[in-house]
Design a protein around this motif. Structure first.
Motif, PDB file in Angstrom:
ATOM      1  N   MET A   1      50.226  48.051  26.106  1.00 50.98           N
ATOM      2  CA  MET A   1      50.688  49.134  26.945  1.00 50.98           C
ATOM      3  C   MET A   1      50.062  49.008  28.334  1.00 50.98           C
ATOM      4  N   LEU A   2      50.876  49.107  29.350  1.00 51.48           N
ATOM      5  CA  LEU A   2      50.431  49.000  30.725  1.00 51.48           C
ATOM      6  C   LEU A   2      49.597  50.221  31.109  1.00 51.48           C
ATOM      7  N   ASN A   3      48.439  49.983  31.694  1.00 49.33           N
ATOM      8  CA  ASN A   3      47.564  51.058  32.120  1.00 49.33           C
ATOM      9  C   ASN A   3      47.988  51.511  33.519  1.00 49.33           C
ATOM     10  N   THR A   4      48.665  52.639  33.608  1.00 51.39           N
ATOM     11  CA  THR A   4      49.224  53.113  34.878  1.00 51.39           C
ATOM     12  C   THR A   4      48.161  53.675  35.814  1.00 51.39           C
ATOM     13  N   LYS A   5      46.946  53.862  35.339  1.00 53.46           N
ATOM     14  CA  LYS A   5      45.855  54.377  36.162  1.00 53.46           C
ATOM     15  C   LYS A   5      45.618  53.496  37.396  1.00 53.46           C
ATOM     16  N   TYR A   6      45.888  52.193  37.285  1.00 50.36           N
ATOM     17  CA  TYR A   6      45.574  51.250  38.348  1.00 50.36           C
ATOM     18  C   TYR A   6      46.768  50.899  39.237  1.00 50.36           C
ATOM     19  N   LEU A   7      47.926  51.463  38.987  1.00 51.14           N
ATOM     20  CA  LEU A   7      49.121  51.082  39.727  1.00 51.14           C
ATOM     21  C   LEU A   7      49.079  51.474  41.197  1.00 51.14           C
ATOM     22  N   ASP A   8      48.331  52.508  41.560  1.00 45.89           N
ATOM     23  CA  ASP A   8      48.260  52.928  42.953  1.00 45.89           C
ATOM     24  C   ASP A   8      47.116  52.264  43.717  1.00 45.89           C
ATOM     25  N   GLN A   9      46.388  51.387  43.070  1.00 46.54           N
ATOM     26  CA  GLN A   9      45.288  50.697  43.744  1.00 46.54           C
ATOM     27  C   GLN A   9      45.832  49.575  44.620  1.00 46.54           C
TER      28      GLN A   9
ATOM     29  N   ILE B   1      47.249  20.438  28.798  1.00 42.86           N
ATOM     30  CA  ILE B   1      47.275  21.434  29.867  1.00 42.86           C
ATOM     31  C   ILE B   1      46.371  20.932  30.986  1.00 42.86           C
ATOM     32  N   THR B   2      46.955  20.726  32.151  1.00 40.44           N
ATOM     33  CA  THR B   2      46.173  20.211  33.265  1.00 40.44           C
ATOM     34  C   THR B   2      45.641  21.333  34.149  1.00 40.44           C
ATOM     35  N   ASN B   3      46.334  22.462  34.168  1.00 39.62           N
ATOM     36  CA  ASN B   3      45.889  23.535  35.048  1.00 39.62           C
ATOM     37  C   ASN B   3      46.348  24.884  34.502  1.00 39.62           C
ATOM     38  N   PHE B   4      45.439  25.603  33.896  1.00 37.19           N
ATOM     39  CA  PHE B   4      45.698  26.964  33.446  1.00 37.19           C
ATOM     40  C   PHE B   4      45.851  27.829  34.683  1.00 37.19           C
ATOM     41  N   ARG B   5      46.937  28.619  34.801  1.00 39.54           N
ATOM     42  CA  ARG B   5      47.217  29.321  36.055  1.00 39.54           C
ATOM     43  C   ARG B   5      46.811  30.781  36.072  1.00 39.54           C
ATOM     44  N   TYR B   6      47.204  31.582  35.070  1.00 40.96           N
ATOM     45  CA  TYR B   6      46.851  33.004  35.117  1.00 40.96           C
ATOM     46  C   TYR B   6      47.019  33.648  33.748  1.00 40.96           C
ATOM     47  N   PHE B   7      46.450  34.841  33.624  1.00 32.92           N
ATOM     48  CA  PHE B   7      46.711  35.686  32.465  1.00 32.92           C
ATOM     49  C   PHE B   7      46.676  37.133  32.917  1.00 32.92           C
ATOM     50  N   LEU B   8      47.305  37.986  32.128  1.00 36.77           N
ATOM     51  CA  LEU B   8      47.378  39.421  32.424  1.00 36.77           C
ATOM     52  C   LEU B   8      46.652  40.216  31.356  1.00 36.77           C
ATOM     53  N   THR B   9      46.029  41.300  31.785  1.00 31.29           N
ATOM     54  CA  THR B   9      45.496  42.282  30.853  1.00 31.29           C
ATOM     55  C   THR B   9      46.188  43.602  31.174  1.00 31.29           C
ATOM     56  N   ASN B  10      45.780  44.671  30.528  1.00 31.70           N
ATOM     57  CA  ASN B  10      46.329  45.989  30.853  1.00 31.70           C
ATOM     58  C   ASN B  10      45.766  46.525  32.170  1.00 31.70           C
ATOM     59  N   TYR B  11      44.778  45.849  32.731  1.00 34.40           N
ATOM     60  CA  TYR B  11      44.087  46.355  33.911  1.00 34.40           C
ATOM     61  C   TYR B  11      44.213  45.463  35.149  1.00 34.40           C
ATOM     62  N   PHE B  12      44.302  44.149  34.955  1.00 29.55           N
ATOM     63  CA  PHE B  12      44.322  43.240  36.094  1.00 29.55           C
ATOM     64  C   PHE B  12      44.997  41.922  35.735  1.00 29.55           C
ATOM     65  N   LYS B  13      45.277  41.152  36.779  1.00 31.41           N
ATOM     66  CA  LYS B  13      45.808  39.794  36.635  1.00 31.41           C
ATOM     67  C   LYS B  13      44.726  38.833  37.127  1.00 31.41           C
ATOM     68  N   PHE B  14      44.445  37.815  36.343  1.00 31.06           N
ATOM     69  CA  PHE B  14      43.410  36.817  36.610  1.00 31.06           C
ATOM     70  C   PHE B  14      44.121  35.510  36.933  1.00 31.06           C
ATOM     71  N   THR B  15      44.110  35.091  38.208  1.00 33.65           N
ATOM     72  CA  THR B  15      44.779  33.857  38.627  1.00 33.65           C
ATOM     73  C   THR B  15      43.710  32.844  39.007  1.00 33.65           C
ATOM     74  N   ILE B  16      43.903  31.603  38.570  1.00 31.35           N
ATOM     75  CA  ILE B  16      42.905  30.568  38.841  1.00 31.35           C
ATOM     76  C   ILE B  16      43.577  29.309  39.358  1.00 31.35           C
ATOM     77  N   TYR B  17      42.906  28.676  40.313  1.00 34.77           N
ATOM     78  CA  TYR B  17      43.301  27.361  40.810  1.00 34.77           C
ATOM     79  C   TYR B  17      42.060  26.494  40.674  1.00 34.77           C
ATOM     80  N   GLU B  18      42.145  25.465  39.848  1.00 33.58           N
ATOM     81  CA  GLU B  18      40.979  24.646  39.547  1.00 33.58           C
ATOM     82  C   GLU B  18      41.281  23.183  39.838  1.00 33.58           C
ATOM     83  N   MET B  19      40.320  22.522  40.454  1.00 34.15           N
ATOM     84  CA  MET B  19      40.471  21.111  40.775  1.00 34.15           C
ATOM     85  C   MET B  19      39.486  20.296  39.947  1.00 34.15           C
TER      86      MET B  19
END
Length: 155
Positions: free
Chosen positions: A1-9, A72-90
């Motif tokens: 379930m999406l946490n709507t508390k953070y949508l206005d941030q 998998i050469t480059n894991f890009r991102y994942f989502l939680t109910n609170y934030f999105k975690f994006t990574i660029y790794e070399m």
């Protein structure tokens, strides 16, 4: 379930750059500002939270590789109910991590690639830069600020 508390941030929370194993060299909390002095970086490294962010990036990469039928050469991102975690790794060990709002559907992969390009051009090609030191170059900070300005919510 999406946490709507953070949508206005704000859309963007934090930008973090590591050089090698847990070597934090750049931290930008979009609400509070850029941390780029050695003392401030050392204080951040004492917080478990920064170490956990690094650990999550390593753990997710390993988890993904263990359960994938394809390499998998480059894991890009994942989502939680609170934030999105994006990574660029070399393969050089540089990790650029962006924490953003879950309501922001932007794919930041190309944006983080642009950050890395600026890192190479401004930081790594600078003969006076000492590897592992905080990224405090004014031109680099200006370029990174320009890159992310269009993605920040206007208040």
């Amino acid at each position: 379930m999406l946490n709507t508390k953070y949508l206005d941030q704000d859309n963007l929370f934090e930008l973090i750059i590591f050089q090698g194993y847990k070597n934090l060299v750049f931290y930008w909390n979009f609400a509070k500002g850029i941390v780029n002095t050695k003392a401030e970086i050392q204080d951040l490294l004492k917080q478990n939270r920064i170490q956990n962010i690094y650990g999550v990036s390593e753990g997710l990469k390993g988890f993904s590789q263990a359960f994938s039928s394809e390499p998998i050469t480059n894991f890009r991102y994942f989502l939680t109910n609170y934030f999105k975690f994006t990574i660029y790794e070399m393969c050089s060990g540089v990790k650029i991590i962006l924490l953003s709002n879950i309501s922001d559907q932007t794919d930041y992969s190309e944006t983080l690639k642009e950050v890395y390009t600026n890192y190479l051009e401004i930081i790594k090609r600078n003969p006076f830069y000492v590897h592992g030191e905080p990224l405090d170059n004014p031109l680099f900070i200006e370029k990174i600020t320009d890159i992310f300005e269009p993605f920040q919510k206007k208040k």
